[in-house]
Design an enzyme around this catalytic site. Structure first.
Site, PDB file in Angstrom:
ATOM      1  CG  ASN A 160      -1.953  -6.213   5.243  1.00  0.00           C
ATOM      2  OD1 ASN A 160      -1.044  -7.037   5.151  1.00  0.00           O
ATOM      3  ND2 ASN A 160      -2.115  -5.438   6.303  1.00  0.00           N
ATOM      4  CE  LYS A 161      -3.911  -0.114   0.185  1.00  0.00           C
ATOM      5  NZ  LYS A 161      -3.403   1.183  -0.331  1.00  0.00           N
ATOM      6  CB  ILE A 162      -1.727  -7.774  -3.677  1.00  0.00           C
ATOM      7  CG1 ILE A 162      -2.464  -6.797  -4.611  1.00  0.00           C
ATOM      8  CG2 ILE A 162      -1.370  -9.045  -4.436  1.00  0.00           C
ATOM      9  CD1 ILE A 162      -1.669  -6.404  -5.842  1.00  0.00           C
TER      10      ILE A 162
END
Length: 311
Positions: free
Chosen positions: A283-285
């Site tokens: 969920n970081k990009i």
């Protein structure tokens, strides 16, 4: 070899002004297209989209690049407002202070005999030569010169505010710290104690009431992340500066734009080599993001990307 035979040609900083004639160079690469050229062209498009659409724009890079002529380019990218948050490593502060206060770095070769260099009191950073007197002592003297005055203002400092205080006292127009102070762009250094500057702050704290409050730096990033509409990042290199950038963006469901410039590979499972697609799983990009990995030396790739912004 003698010392004077090695320390001949000084490293000079690159500026955006010098790149004006190369704004369309990426179009030549678009003609070539094959392999890395394609990813550079894609990086140009994403960078332009990010600067136009994202209100929160991270520039993340490792310290080794600040020993090169890219230092001046980083400063100009900040001055021109292309990025409004910097995330980097402790060594960036070391090199910027050293070079801002008279330290001279020189062109060299990877192949030099390191035992010989040690005897000559020269550090080697890749193919860059750093005379010992241009590094540690310069940083130590600067900390000693200014910290009494800074601690008299207040004793507890967020790191980004402390770095602004040092930037305020720098006259070198190629300084990253000076540019960040003037534009009030926070420089976030999660590993601040890993380097000469941080070590000197620690030593100074043993004799004074100086305290660093890294939680205030975290609060600042948190506030920026939760208040932004879109975020993007140009991430050069890996390690803690890369991870800190993508880590915080998971709390807004990920970066909307991501450009990686790296030489690291993913086969060893390292964070430095991980591609944007792996960050999507954390969920970081965002899955809908514009993202690219450009494999290559940042001293070649970054000037091309930066020049494209002038067109």
């Amino acid at each position: 070899m003698k010392r004077e035979e090695l320390l001949v040609e000084e490293i000079k900083d690159l500026t955006l002004e010098e790149l004006k004639g190369y704004a369309d160079f990426y179009k030549i690469l678009d003609k070539v297209y094959g392999f890395t050229a394609e990813s550079v062209v894609r990086g140009v498009k994403i960078l332009k989209d990010m600067i136009k659409e994202a209100d929160l724009r991270f520039l993340s890079f490792t310290a080794n690049l600040v020993s090169t002529g890219l230092r001046g380019l980083f400063a100009d990218l900040i001055k021109q407002g292309y990025f409004n948050v910097i995330i980097t490593t402790g060594g960036t502060i070391d090199h910027d202070i050293a070079r801002s206060f008279g330290g001279k770095y020189y062109k060299g070769l990877f192949e030099y005999d390191d035992s010989m260099l040690r005897e000559l009191e020269i550090h080697r950073l890749g193919n860059i030569l750093v005379p010992m007197e241009s590094y540690g002592k310069v940083i130590e003297d600067v900390v000693r010169k200014y910290m009494n005055e800074i601690v008299s203002i207040k004793k507890e400092w967020p790191v980004y505010e402390l770095l602004w205080e040092f930037g305020k006292r720098i006259s070198d127009e190629n300084s990253i710290l000076k540019a960040a102070y003037e534009k009030k762009v926070p420089i976030i250094v999660p590993g601040i104690i890993d380097g000469s500057f941080g070590t000197n702050l620690f030593i100074y704290s043993q004799f004074t009431q100086l305290k660093l409050n890294l939680f205030e730096d975290m609060k600042l990033i948190k506030d920026l992340i939760f208040s932004c509409k879109k975020s993007g990042a140009l991430i050069i290199g890996g390690g803690i500066s890369k991870h800190h950038t993508i880590w915080w963006n998971q709390f807004k469901d990920g970066l909307d734009y991501a450009i990686y410039i790296t030489t690291a590979q993913e086969y060893d499972g390292s964070l430095s080599g991980a591609k944007p697609r792996e960050a999507i799983s954390w969920n970081k990009i965002k899955p809908t993001s514009e993202n690219v990995v450009i494999y290559g030396d940042a001293t070649i790739i970054l000037p091309i990307l930066s020049a494209s912004l002038l067109g």
